[in-house]
Enzyme design. Structure first.
Site, PDB file in Angstrom:
ATOM      1  N   ARG A   1       6.401   3.164   4.996  1.00 51.24           N
ATOM      2  CA  ARG A   1       5.395   3.370   6.049  1.00 51.24           C
ATOM      3  C   ARG A   1       4.669   2.067   6.357  1.00 51.24           C
ATOM      4  O   ARG A   1       4.216   1.862   7.487  1.00 51.24           O
ATOM      5  CB  ARG A   1       4.427   4.469   5.633  1.00 51.24           C
ATOM      6  CG  ARG A   1       3.553   4.146   4.447  1.00 51.24           C
ATOM      7  CD  ARG A   1       2.742   5.339   3.982  1.00 51.24           C
ATOM      8  NE  ARG A   1       3.588   6.350   3.367  1.00 51.24           N
ATOM      9  CZ  ARG A   1       3.133   7.446   2.789  1.00 51.24           C
ATOM     10  NH1 ARG A   1       1.841   7.680   2.742  1.00 51.24           N
ATOM     11  NH2 ARG A   1       3.952   8.310   2.243  1.00 51.24           N
TER      12      ARG A   1
ATOM     13  N   LYS B   1       2.474  -5.720  -2.538  1.00 54.79           N
ATOM     14  CA  LYS B   1       3.768  -5.508  -1.869  1.00 54.79           C
ATOM     15  C   LYS B   1       3.597  -4.729  -0.574  1.00 54.79           C
ATOM     16  O   LYS B   1       4.384  -4.876   0.357  1.00 54.79           O
ATOM     17  CB  LYS B   1       4.763  -4.832  -2.814  1.00 54.79           C
ATOM     18  CG  LYS B   1       4.309  -3.509  -3.418  1.00 54.79           C
ATOM     19  CD  LYS B   1       4.799  -2.313  -2.668  1.00 54.79           C
ATOM     20  CE  LYS B   1       4.346  -1.023  -3.322  1.00 54.79           C
ATOM     21  NZ  LYS B   1       4.823   0.172  -2.626  1.00 54.79           N
TER      22      LYS B   1
END
Length: 326
Positions: free
Chosen positions: A253, A189
């Site tokens: 991030r 992911k």
């Protein structure tokens, strides 16, 4: 707890806020951060607004001392730095302890997920490995926003026992026996979040993002079925939910890193400006190697690898990718 970043800090907060009686020990490398924590009860570098109520004597940069005290060892450093962090640790020190992976990455060189690495290099039985997966961003834990975790272990009783240490007013836990699928899904992911950021950076809209991520969950399903074919529901929060939050959230991030690449940053300049580790960067290379064994069709992963490591144009590579999605 092994690690001093934002996710390690968030898990420390969960453990502290949980009402089950326990002793928490914390290893950090940075002596300045340790001194600040002992004096002010806040991590100066990550989630600095969170108060952390841990006895001073329980915070140390002596990893062997910390490991000796604990029944559960939570590994929570970037995967690229795991071997360095565990230098000096022997298999004997970990004998009889439960190893909990809170790392959503692959160990470089070995190209192994954390459970495989600890089993192979430290002789930790697979029955003693646990995996923490999301969807759960550290920043929302700091704000005490309702979040869900999945705790995976081959032994569901072990998963249940550890999950009881994390439940709080704002944290709910589920359990799973899929240590391989949840850990690989957590790795993948991050790559798809980088892809999502790249697409946003070069100007693709929400409609395409939906197509990208619906293809991404199918890629995850194909891969985990090839690696560990058991009965699982890929739509559960540990798989689809974690993918969605990492691909779309403002706190991701990996998405931020991809967005910078899409806008024309080099990898090095994006890393320097973020000052945080985007696991998806390292995972793209590791998964490229791992998938040579399984040969699963993964066009999104392949495109991200080409952009980050072969220096292909993000615009051209994503335009080619659009012809392969549906």
């Amino acid at each position: 707890m092994i690690g001093g970043g934002s996710w390690a800090t968030a898990v420390i907060k969960m453990l502290s806020d949980n009402l089950t009686e326990k002793e928490i020990y914390w290893w950090l490398r940075d002596t300045a951060s340790i001194a600040h924590l002992k004096q002010y009860k806040h991590n100066p570098k990550y989630l600095s607004s969170v108060e952390l109520r841990i006895p001073e004597d329980n915070i140390s940069n002596d990893i062997c001392h910390i490991i000796k005290q604990a029944d559960y060892i939570i590994l929570n450093v970037p995967a690229a730095f795991l071997k360095e962090s565990l230098s000096g640790v022997t298999p004997e020190m970990l004998a009889g302890k439960k190893i909990v992976s809170a790392i959503k990455g692959i160990v470089p060189d070995e190209n192994q997920i954390i459970g495989e690495f600890m089993n192979d290099k430290f002789n930790v039985p697979l029955d003693d490995i646990l995996v923490i997966s999301g969807p759960c961003h550290a920043e929302e834990v700091a704000l005490e926003k309702l979040s869900y975790l999945t705790i995976a272990s081959i032994n569901l009783e072990t998963a249940g026992s550890f999950s009881k240490l994390l439940n709080t007013r704002y944290i709910k836990t589920n359990i799973s026996d899929d240590i391989f699928g949840t850990e690989y899904a957590a790795v993948l992911k991050n790559i798809y979040a980088v892809a999502s950021g790249i697409c946003h950076g070069i100007g693709y809209g929400d409609n395409f993002q939906a197509v990208l991520i619906s293809n991404a969950i199918r890629e995850i399903n194909r891969f985990v079925e090839a690696v560990h074919p058991i009965s699982r529901d890929i739509k559960e929060s540990a798989y689809l939910g974690d993918l969605l939050v990492t691909a779309y959230s403002q706190f991701s991030r990996n998405r931020t890193f991809g967005n910078m690449i899409g806008k024309g940053y080099t990898v090095k300049s994006a890393q320097l400006e973020m000052n945080m580790i985007a696991e998806g960067y390292y995972a793209a290379s590791c998964m490229h190697v791992v998938n040579k064994k399984y040969k699963v069709e993964m066009p999104i992963c392949r495109a991200v690898y080409a952009i980050l490591y072969e220096r292909h144009s993000p615009q051209i590579e994503m335009a080619l990718l659009t012809e392969q999605l549906n």
